[in-house]
Design an enzyme around this catalytic site. Structure first.
Site, PDB file in Angstrom:
ATOM      1  CB  CYS A  62      -4.846  -1.166   4.323  1.00  0.00           C
ATOM      2  SG  CYS A  62      -4.464  -0.625   6.161  1.00  0.00           S
ATOM      3  CE  LYS A 109      -8.509   0.972   2.983  1.00  0.00           C
ATOM      4  NZ  LYS A 109      -7.549   1.400   3.840  1.00  0.00           N
ATOM      5  CD  GLU A 146      -2.308   1.158   2.677  1.00  0.00           C
ATOM      6  OE1 GLU A 146      -3.449   1.985   2.763  1.00  0.00           O
ATOM      7  OE2 GLU A 146      -2.017   0.434   3.819  1.00  0.00           O
TER       8      GLU A 146
END
Length: 520
Positions: free
Chosen positions: A393, A343, A279
């Protein structure tokens, strides 16, 4: 006059909280304890009034969650720059909120146990409350009880039926069996009660046996299937970039050099089809930075490989009055960027501050990386024969995100993350444990690249084939099976938890009506 709750009377609740913590990934991490951790709490609430039982549940929850989430102080203090007088109360406030679910469990159980068997109420109740905890206020399904068993592939195969909630349900069944056995010993002279306990033990053992049999059969079936499955070579790179230097402009070239150097070493080991960086491994906007052409020239033009890397992205919002910022994953090869995933499920107080105007003192948590917007639609990233479902994540703890990507055709899952925020705590292990279930639920291989660890590979059976230590710069290479099976969980099994909630509501109505009728 009812007796007050004392330290002595609360010891069983405290013990359950300690056992729950000790069974979770972390410093103790002895998973078998989960199968009996709730027995002391169940015994103490058995004859308690609901309000009193709820207080015992709250005590149990505060012990459990305060110990489990102690790393919140590290995140808020060391990296969020908040003083202890804010970070410690924040931990306790979060622990209190999560403890309300265990308080509700204890209160409802104590009420229902006077009307029916604990085996009927406890398993669906706990699962229903876990479901609500993962849904309300954007959701925080961190370390549901089933996740404690991530190191035991043979017993987690039922996740391809009903997800990780199925294992939580089974753990509650085991706790109910032990509780009934203890109650049978205590009440052996009360024949009606003893008969009910024997019946509960028998039914519970049948449920356990059936699901454990499924685990064994499914494990052997899929182990054989993986032997003949198509596979690709995947390399994950763990850059170990210090969090306090990650976004410093002067440090960007060193970060890029380190990742390129580690990647070149990995590519020398064998032919790699998919290279994965963590990430925000690129701490700059690829489409705007002069470092992006350098990446193409120095690595991708010389090495015919697909690179999946995290990086920030920004674009002008439709309103044309501001720019939207995204935490993104890019698929890049020698031709350039071939795909991007933004995301969707952001971390509250980590990537954005909810109701910011009312909580201005929490702005330092996001000031170094900006306030992100949520991606709107999932998109698969293609590289060679891989159709990648990407989880950035925190997204790995939400089963539905991985499920939807598997349903859309993803034949491999990738989790890129930056767990440097957690320091040398239990959190990276806890975070990693939940990714294991995303692999089993959807029968997909999962590759995980973390900035400071834990990086690794998980096969569709939930076996951890490689796993990195924390805070070391390294790379890992493995061959991962590409699977396109559609599991029962992927299709309809994900409705198991909401069905538990619906069944619970119906059961409560029936039991309440039964009480009303009995009083008339």
């Amino acid at each position: 006059m009812k007796s007050t709750i004392t330290i002595k009377s609360s010891l069983p609740a405290v013990l359950s909280g300690l056992l729950l913590y000790a069974s979770s990934p972390g410093f103790v991490g002895f998973a078998p304890l989960a199968w009996g951790a709730l027995v002391p709490l169940l015994l103490i609430i058995k004859n308690a009034e609901p309000k009193r039982a709820s207080l015992y549940g709250l005590i149990c929850g505060m012990v459990f969650y305060t110990l489990l989430l102690y790393w919140i102080v590290i995140v808020l203090g060391k990296y969020g720059y908040l003083p202890l007088w804010i970070s410690i109360p924040a931990l306790l406030l979060l622990a209190f909120y999560l403890s309300l679910y265990i308080a509700a469990f204890a209160g409802i159980c104590s009420w229902a146990m006077k009307r029916t068997q604990v085996l009927i109420i406890a398993p669906p109740l706990w699962v229903a409350l876990d479901y609500l905890r993962g849904l309300l206020f954007t959701g925080f399904p961190w370390q549901d009880l089933g996740y404690s068993q991530f190191k035991f592939p043979v017993i987690i195969q039922l996740a391809d039926l009903f997800g990780h909630h199925a294992l939580t349900f089974l753990i509650l069944v085991a706790n109910c069996i032990i509780f009934s056995a203890c109650s049978l010993f205590i009440e052996r002279r009360n024949e009606p009660a003893a008969t009910n306990h024997r019946r509960a033990i028998l039914i519970g053992l049948i449920i356990l046996t059936a699901f454990m049999g499924y685990n064994l059969v499914r494990f052997n079936q899929f182990a054989d299937k993986l032997e003949s499955a198509e596979s690709i070579s995947v390399a994950v790179v763990q850059g170990n970039v210090p969090q306090d230097k990650k976004w410093v402009p002067e440090f960007q070239r060193k970060t890029l050099n380190d990742y390129i150097s580690l990647s070149e070493s990995a590519l020398k080991q064998e032919t790699v089809d998919l290279l994965i960086w963590p990430e925000t491994a690129l701490p700059f906007y690829p489409l705007e930075s002069h470092y992006y052409p350098e990446l193409l020239k120095r690595l991708l033009n010389r090495q015919k490989v697909n690179l999946l890397t995290g990086a920030p992205h920004r674009q002008t919002a439709p309103s044309l009055t501001k720019r939207d910022f995204y935490n993104s994953a890019f698929m890049i090869n020698s031709s350039g960027i071939t795909g991007r995933y933004d995301k969707q499920h952001l971390v509250p107080f980590g990537e954005y501050v909810p109701i910011r105007k009312f909580l201005p003192f929490l702005a330092p948590l996001v000031q170094t990386i900006g306030d992100f917007s949520a991606g709107q639609t999932p998109s698969l990233l293609a590289g060679n024969n891989a159709l990648v479902g990407t989880l950035i994540c925190y997204e790995s703890i939400f089963p539905d995100l991985a499920r939807k990507q598997a349903a859309d055709g993803a034949n491999i899952l990738v989790n890129i993350t930056n767990d440097a925020w957690f320091g040398r705590s239990s959190a990276p292990e806890q975070h990693f444990s939940m990714a294991v279930f995303r692999a089993v639920e959807n029968r997909r291989s999962l590759a995980r690249a973390a900035n400071t660890g834990i990086s690794g590979f998980i096969d569709p059976l939930g076996r951890i084939t490689q796993k990195s230590p924390l805070f070391e710069a390294l790379y890992l290479v493995d061959r991962l099976p590409l699977m396109d099976d559609s599991t029962f969980f992927t299709r309809i099994g994900h409705y198991f938890a909401p069905l538990c909630l619906m069944a619970l509501l119906v059961l409560i109505i029936i039991l309440a009506r039964k009480k009303i009728v009995s009083h008339n």
